[in-house]
Design an enzyme around this catalytic site. Structure first.
Site, PDB file in Angstrom:
ATOM      1  N   HIS A 129       0.848  -1.206   0.000  1.00  0.00           N
ATOM      2  CA  HIS A 129       0.000   0.000   0.000  1.00  0.00           C
ATOM      3  C   HIS A 129       0.875   1.246   0.000  1.00  0.00           C
ATOM      4  O   HIS A 129       1.992   1.234   0.544  1.00  0.00           O
ATOM      5  CB  HIS A 129      -0.984   0.010   1.175  1.00  0.00           C
ATOM      6  N   ASP A 149      -0.500   4.461   0.763  1.00  0.00           N
ATOM      7  CA  ASP A 149      -1.021   5.520   1.637  1.00  0.00           C
ATOM      8  C   ASP A 149      -0.270   5.465   2.953  1.00  0.00           C
ATOM      9  O   ASP A 149       0.375   4.453   3.284  1.00  0.00           O
ATOM     10  CB  ASP A 149      -2.525   5.342   1.853  1.00  0.00           C
ATOM     11  N   ASP A 187       6.554   1.988   6.157  1.00  0.00           N
ATOM     12  CA  ASP A 187       5.141   1.556   6.125  1.00  0.00           C
ATOM     13  C   ASP A 187       4.393   2.378   5.101  1.00  0.00           C
ATOM     14  O   ASP A 187       3.814   3.381   5.399  1.00  0.00           O
ATOM     15  CB  ASP A 187       4.533   1.693   7.526  1.00  0.00           C
ATOM     16  N   GLU A 201      -5.064   1.562   2.848  1.00  0.00           N
ATOM     17  CA  GLU A 201      -4.833   0.571   3.903  1.00  0.00           C
ATOM     18  C   GLU A 201      -4.994   1.173   5.293  1.00  0.00           C
ATOM     19  O   GLU A 201      -5.644   0.595   6.164  1.00  0.00           O
ATOM     20  CB  GLU A 201      -3.436  -0.044   3.747  1.00  0.00           C
ATOM     21  N   GLU A 202      -4.426   2.362   5.484  1.00  0.00           N
ATOM     22  CA  GLU A 202      -4.457   2.978   6.817  1.00  0.00           C
ATOM     23  C   GLU A 202      -5.865   3.426   7.200  1.00  0.00           C
ATOM     24  O   GLU A 202      -6.135   3.762   8.350  1.00  0.00           O
ATOM     25  CB  GLU A 202      -3.486   4.169   6.890  1.00  0.00           C
ATOM     26  N   ASP A 231       4.436  -5.850   5.074  1.00  0.00           N
ATOM     27  CA  ASP A 231       3.849  -4.664   5.705  1.00  0.00           C
ATOM     28  C   ASP A 231       3.923  -4.733   7.227  1.00  0.00           C
ATOM     29  O   ASP A 231       3.037  -4.274   7.924  1.00  0.00           O
ATOM     30  CB  ASP A 231       2.382  -4.543   5.241  1.00  0.00           C
ATOM     31  N   HIS A 287       3.679   4.293  12.064  1.00  0.00           N
ATOM     32  CA  HIS A 287       2.536   5.001  12.669  1.00  0.00           C
ATOM     33  C   HIS A 287       2.979   6.058  13.674  1.00  0.00           C
ATOM     34  O   HIS A 287       2.139   6.759  14.214  1.00  0.00           O
ATOM     35  CB  HIS A 287       1.555   4.053  13.381  1.00  0.00           C
TER      36      HIS A 287
END
Lengths: 464, 464
Positions: free
Chosen positions: A89, A91, A122, A156-157, A185, A435
């Site tokens: 991903h 995003d 990520d 995804e997030e 991931d 994150h």
């Protein structure tokens, strides 16, 4: 492809503020730009690329925003070769320099061999590592050892909005020729030792509402004559887990896979410096004293966390209120072979039981807001063996065979819809801070990760 | 003063967001504006007014905010007349339209004879009723039957910070000539029948903090291996009170006055329609079934309410967080002859005991944020007799002789420092919703209340 060129592309990609969490047009435009740039790159690599329009995302406030397209791409269709599909991903989580970033989160910045930037680990770095590995074969004018497919999303997030719908639709088309699915991931559990991930926990998220009336009360005027909703709720939440972390919901452990000596040995083989782990997490003392117990309670046993209460007094200061209606929130991380709907019934029955014993005149409503299955793979599948061999070749070591305590719902989804073996091959180190503020990927991880994927293609060709 | 004018002033006063509970500069500025407006009004009434600077409020986070001035005002100093001092406050509880207000809490809105707005009944309306009664004598160019003093503060909802200090200092100055003290900061226990209040409960407000670390955790990454602060806190809060409202802190009932037959008879004399009370409070079922039990548990027995938790997840939605540091908030309403510092010791010892049994590695800190004594008066004092007569004149009925389950700490404070008789003459109806959403005062109560205070002045002149 020259690794330096790969790093330059990572810089370009990190510079795009492809934040899918904050539902505002500016970030959504960045996401479209991000997906277009990736599609273009895959096309230049010789892939057949489809950017699938996924329509609109309905927001809770009634507004809607366009969902960035999901990329489906294919390189090679030799029926004598295995076909590996890579999921990634592009995003990212929100990032704001004011939140404690030491560098601009959208400017990839190298400090002491660490490449800082939102999305570096990520998941933009690992996606590029895979593309770099493919382009290395192209640059050397070598045939790809396997057929390669890509499915790359941009939500995804935000919960992979629309992904499952597309996978379901493409089950017998795009996915019909796929033999293996690779996701990259998550992270290693060490700073230097690579890992392969073969399982993740699921999650059942519960809300329990206790209501006397919609309005709050003054504790002087009504304190002493009411069944207070907070007293009920605190008793309900207090009935869920004991001080050793053991979940008190009857039957909850019934379906948890029995522990064998063989399985214990897999935890013994893993490198984990408890002292370092404790320090880096700023935790005085864990519930358990041994590496094996800690790993098992993160990976193979369920856990219950109480997240908070909505509707009660939550601000600083001293307010003398009796909340009229409160919602307690907690979730249970699920492990094989716990079943989401069985857990839902067990939790509901338990709470109803505790509540009925209180003889409260309040109303209680239990609901499961989210139910995500755990996932576990067979570590003797071809691609697990190939990944192990590739790690030995590139890193000169056996990988840590690990699970992830969090939920990566796409692993379970691919397994259930596509019915093919799924493996997670993380590239990032344990301290990458996904994150979080100051997310990074080490230059070493990025380059060796690219080599690892290339070696993985060769091993897959041999074992398939 | 024309009642319409009085209502217009109430509208102006309610429009000021004089929230003393949330310690932020914006509200503090509003409080200063509120006090200045009241001082100005009293001056225009001909009173000698002093706005006494009370310095700074120290906040728990180390910051400080200015305390709004306390108003001391005097009208008349005829030594042949009695001197009545009126206490009121112009600060309010927090109010946010999103919490369920049907109208803007800071816009006084009349619906069916009800004046909705934060502070309408607690305590801006009653303060204005007293001022209106005084200004009625002025408007009729009549001598005031008694000398009037005012003490008006702006920090009552935040625990009357600095008030006691000022009363202590003014004990032999401002208060030297005071014969009687009147407070009008509570409610009737009926919608139509007036009341006189001769006792209030005290309050001990506790905060119990449980901390693992300052940062939160991800429940996937750490769930299962931590002593989670929320699990500890829920167990602590759950140990405080049982489902029948009985407080579980050892020794807490030891000093509660024994119940006599004579006392029970006073509750029997009070008019309380339980069915109406239940309906107007929107409560399905109380903890007790008889009027006497309900009154006793509101007035002469202690109660414990859990208010909420600071630091946990309190918003809508599903966040998978393990809060790192949480603060539980609860309070105990105290009755004669419970002692604040004894209660503080009992609660602290009890929580330490429960916490130590959990063997948690977290840190627990218990603090009493507020400790307010209960109060009880002699109902044969002059001003009790005068208030009864005035009620007969204006309302044509005997008042309910009641206590208040809430804390009006100043009643106890005035009694202890000034050594004069204190009476509470409430104006608002039982369903006014003080501290709650949709607080209101009935237009009828506001106007008849003004008349009641004027009649009270005349009765006091006769009986003094």
């Amino acid at each position: 492809m020259d690794p330096k060129l790969g790093r330059m592309t990572l810089k370009e990609w990190v510079a795009i503020e492809s934040d899918s969490v904050q539902p505002v047009p500016r970030f959504r435009q960045e996401l479209f730009r991000m997906m277009a740039m990736a599609a273009d790159m895959l096309q230049r690599l010789g892939a057949r690329v489809a950017s699938v329009d996924m329509g609109l995302q309905q927001l809770p406030d009634g507004q809607s925003l366009p969902i960035p397209p999901i990329i489906l791409a294919e390189l090679g269709s030799d029926p004598t070769k295995g076909t590996v599909c890579f999921y990634g991903h592009l995003d990212v989580q929100p990032a704001d320099q004011g939140d404690g970033w030491l560098t601009d989160p959208y400017v990839l910045t190298e400090v002491d061999g660490k490449l800082y930037g939102r999305g570096a680990t990520d998941n933009k770095g690992p996606v590029l590592a895979w593309i770099n590995a493919v382009s290395a074969f192209r640059a050397l004018e070598q045939d790809l050892p396997v057929n390669i497919k890509f499915i790359i999303e941009g939500m995804e997030e935000a919960g992979s909005v629309a992904l499952e719908e597309l996978v379901e639709k493409e089950k017998d088309r795009f996915f019909s020729g796929v033999d293996y699915i690779v996701i990259s991931d998550n992270l290693w559990i060490s700073q230097r030792k690579p890992a392969i991930t073969y399982g993740t926990r699921g999650n059942s998220y519960f809300m329990v509402e206790v209501k006397c009336r919609d309005q709050d009360f003054h504790s002087g005027t009504f304190g002493g004559i009411l069944h207070e909703p907070m007293a009920d709720l605190v008793a309900l939440l207090g009935s869920l887990v004991d001080s050793s972390g053991h979940i008190l919901v009857p039957g909850i452990y019934d379906e948890v896979v029995r522990l064998t000596e063989e399985e214990i040995n897999t935890y013994k083989a893993i490198h984990l410096d408890l002292e370092e782990y404790r320090n880096s997490s700023q935790i005085e003392k864990f519930l358990f004293d041994t590496k094996e117990e800690i790993l098992m309670h993160l990976w193979r046993y369920p856990s219950l966390s109480i997240h908070g209460i909505e509707g009660a007094f939550d601000e600083p200061g001293a307010k003398t209120v009796i909340p009229g209606r409160v919602i307690g929130k907690f979730s249970i991380r699920l492990v094989p072979h716990m079943n989401v709907s069985v857990v839902e019934k067990q939790v509901t029955r338990h709470l109803e039981d505790v509540f009925s014993k209180r003889n409260s005149s309040n109303k209680m409503v239990v609901s499961m807001a989210l139910g995500l299955h755990p996932w576990i793979a067979n570590i003797n599948d071809t691609q697990y063996l190939a990944a192990k061999r590739a790690i030995r070749t590139v890193f000169g070591t056996e990988p840590d065979m690990i699970r992830d305590g969090s939920t990566i719902p796409i692993a379970k989804m691919f397994q259930e819809i596509v019915h093919k073996s799924v493996v997670l091959i993380p590239l990032g180190a344990v301290d990458d801070g996904e994150h979080s503020q100051n997310e990074k990927i080490n230059r070493w991880n990025y380059i060796e990760g690219t080599k690892l994927f290339a070696a993985f293609f060769l091993e897959m060709a041999q074992l398939h």
